[in-house]
Design an enzyme around this catalytic site. Structure first.
Site, PDB file in Angstrom:
ATOM      1  N   ASP A 117      45.814  43.881  31.413  1.00 37.53           N
ATOM      2  CA  ASP A 117      46.975  44.272  30.613  1.00 37.53           C
ATOM      3  C   ASP A 117      47.264  45.761  30.841  1.00 37.53           C
ATOM      4  OD1 ASP A 117      46.933  41.710  29.668  1.00 37.53           O
ATOM      5  OD2 ASP A 117      46.004  42.192  27.744  1.00 37.53           O
ATOM      6  N   LYS A 121      52.072  52.426  26.998  1.00 41.26           N
ATOM      7  CA  LYS A 121      52.223  53.673  26.230  1.00 41.26           C
ATOM      8  C   LYS A 121      51.038  54.607  26.472  1.00 41.26           C
ATOM      9  CE  LYS A 121      55.017  51.792  22.553  1.00 41.26           C
ATOM     10  NZ  LYS A 121      54.866  50.713  21.589  1.00 41.26           N
ATOM     11  N   ASP A 153      49.375  43.936  40.449  1.00 41.47           N
ATOM     12  CA  ASP A 153      50.652  44.224  41.128  1.00 41.47           C
ATOM     13  C   ASP A 153      51.367  45.368  40.410  1.00 41.47           C
ATOM     14  OD1 ASP A 153      51.290  42.795  38.758  1.00 41.47           O
ATOM     15  OD2 ASP A 153      53.250  42.298  39.597  1.00 41.47           O
ATOM     16  N   GLU A 193      45.288  33.514  39.156  1.00 41.05           N
ATOM     17  CA  GLU A 193      46.526  32.846  38.734  1.00 41.05           C
ATOM     18  C   GLU A 193      47.709  33.831  38.782  1.00 41.05           C
ATOM     19  OE1 GLU A 193      46.159  31.000  34.906  1.00 41.05           O
ATOM     20  OE2 GLU A 193      48.305  30.605  34.821  1.00 41.05           O
TER      21      GLU A 193
HETATM   22  N1  SAM Z   1      42.630  37.680  35.229  1.00 44.78           N
HETATM   23  C1  SAM Z   1      43.622  36.627  35.078  1.00 44.78           C
HETATM   24  C2  SAM Z   1      44.474  36.537  36.308  1.00 44.78           C
HETATM   25  O1  SAM Z   1      44.461  37.473  37.126  1.00 44.78           O
HETATM   26  O2  SAM Z   1      45.164  35.523  36.476  1.00 44.78           O
HETATM   27  C3  SAM Z   1      44.451  36.834  33.801  1.00 44.78           C
HETATM   28  C4  SAM Z   1      45.290  38.060  33.741  1.00 44.78           C
HETATM   29  S1  SAM Z   1      46.047  38.308  32.151  1.00 44.78           S
HETATM   30  C5  SAM Z   1      47.385  39.344  32.502  1.00 44.78           C
HETATM   31  C6  SAM Z   1      44.914  39.437  31.364  1.00 44.78           C
HETATM   32  C7  SAM Z   1      43.888  38.733  30.504  1.00 44.78           C
HETATM   33  O3  SAM Z   1      42.934  39.691  30.056  1.00 44.78           O
HETATM   34  C8  SAM Z   1      44.459  38.090  29.255  1.00 44.78           C
HETATM   35  O4  SAM Z   1      44.034  36.748  29.165  1.00 44.78           O
HETATM   36  C9  SAM Z   1      43.919  38.949  28.112  1.00 44.78           C
HETATM   37  O5  SAM Z   1      43.741  38.220  26.907  1.00 44.78           O
HETATM   38  C10 SAM Z   1      42.617  39.445  28.693  1.00 44.78           C
HETATM   39  N2  SAM Z   1      42.182  40.728  28.116  1.00 44.78           N
HETATM   40  C11 SAM Z   1      42.913  41.850  28.006  1.00 44.78           C
HETATM   41  N3  SAM Z   1      42.206  42.837  27.419  1.00 44.78           N
HETATM   42  C12 SAM Z   1      40.977  42.319  27.166  1.00 44.78           C
HETATM   43  C13 SAM Z   1      39.808  42.839  26.571  1.00 44.78           C
HETATM   44  N4  SAM Z   1      39.767  44.094  26.088  1.00 44.78           N
HETATM   45  N5  SAM Z   1      38.720  42.046  26.476  1.00 44.78           N
HETATM   46  C14 SAM Z   1      38.767  40.761  26.935  1.00 44.78           C
HETATM   47  N6  SAM Z   1      39.865  40.212  27.507  1.00 44.78           N
HETATM   48  C15 SAM Z   1      40.948  40.969  27.619  1.00 44.78           C
END
Ligand code: SAM
Length: 212
Positions: A117, A121, A153, A193
Site C-alpha cells: 500500500d 500522504k 508499479d 496478482e
Molecule cells: N502482495 C499482493 C500482490 O502483489 O498481489 C497484494 C497487494 S495489495 C495492494 C497489499 C496487501 O497488503 C493488502 O492485502 C493489505 O491488506 C496488505 N497490507 C498492507 N499493509 C499491511 C500491514 N501493515 N500488515 C499486513 N498486511 C498489510
C-alpha cells in the site's frame, strides 16, 4: 486490497489449520512449527496469497509464511489452500508492525514485499512497508546475509523506498525500473496478482533486492 467484509470470516480463520493463531508463541520456534530445518521466507501483505503459494510449489525446500492484515483477504488465501494444501505454507493475520513479536532475531532468511500500500500522504510515510521504521523491524528478524525483495508499479513509492535505504543502513544488490524488460532480474520471476493486473495495463514494474 480490502475486500467487502465477509460475514463470519474471523470465525472461519479461527478454525483454519493453515493459520498460526498465536504467532507470538512461535517466536524462535518456526523450525518446530514446520517440523523441519528449512529456510524461512516471509511475504508481508500477501493479499490472496497467489505469489506465496506459487513460490511454495516451486520451492518445496523452503518454508513460507504469509502475513496479511485483513481477515476478508486472508480468507481467500485459506480457500485456495483448502483446494490445494501445501505443507510448506502458513498464514498469519496481523499488522506487520508487530513482526518483531513473531520472529526471533535472525530467524528469517528472506522477506518479500509485493505491491505494498502506498500511503501517499507524507504524514503517513512511516506506515509504508519500505520506510526506515519498517526496515529497522526487518533488520532485527533477518539473518545476517538475509535479503528483502520489493516489487511495485508505483514509481513514487519505489523512489521513496530507494531513498530510505541509506538512512536505514541498507544497500541495493539490484534495482530495475522495468523488471519485465530486464532479462537478468526477470529470469524466473513469479508474478503476483497485482503484478499481472498492472503490467497488463502497460505499467512497468519496479524491483529492488537489498541487504545490509
Ligand atoms: N502482495 C499482493 C500482490 O502483489 O498481489 C497484494 C497487494 S495489495 C495492494 C497489499 C496487501 O497488503 C493488502 O492485502 C493489505 O491488506 C496488505 N497490507 C498492507 N499493509 C499491511 C500491514 N501493515 N500488515 C499486513 N498486511 C498489510
Amino acid at each position: 486490497m480490502r475486500l467487502r467484509n465477509i460475514t463470519g470470516s474471523r470465525e472461519m480463520i479461527k478454525e483454519s489449520p493453515f493459520v498460526v493463531h498465536e504467532p507470538e508463541e512461535r517466536k524462535g520456534k518456526w523450525k518446530e512449527t514446520f517440523g523441519n530445518d528449512r529456510p524461512l521466507f516471509v511475504e508481508i501483505g500477501m493479499g490472496k496469497g497467489r505469489f506465496l503459494m506459487d513460490m511454495a510449489r516451486l520451492h518445496p525446500e523452503v518454508n513460507f509464511v504469509g502475513i496479511e492484515k485483513y481477515s476478508s483477504v486472508l480468507l481467500r488465501a485459506i480457500q485456495k489452500m483448502e483446494e490445494d494444501p501445501l505443507a510448506n505454507v502458513k498464514f498469519i493475520r496481523m499488522d506487520a508492525e508487530e513482526i518483531g513479536e513473531v520472529f526471533a532475531p535472525g530467524e528469517v532468511d528472506r522477506i518479500y514485499l509485493n505491491f505494498s500500500d502506498p500511503w501517499p500522504k507524507d504524514r503517513h510515510a512511516k506506515r509504508r512497508l519500505e520506510s526506515r521504521q519498517f526496515l529497522a523491524r526487518y533488520d532485527r528478524i533477518l539473518k545476517k546475509d538475509g535479503r528483502i525483495e520489493f516489487k511495485t508499479d508505483n514509481r513514487e513509492l519505489f523512489a521513496f523506498a530507494l531513498e530510505e535505504l541509506e538512512a536505514a543502513g541498507w544497500s541495493a544488490d539490484a534495482v530495475t525500473w522495468d523488471l519485465h524488460r530486464d532479462p537478468v532480474l526477470n529470469e524466473g520471476n513469479v508474478m503476483t496478482e497485482y503484478e499481472e493486473r498492472f503490467s497488463a495495463l502497460g505499467n512497468p514494474i519496479c524491483k529492488y533486492i537489498i541487504r545490509r
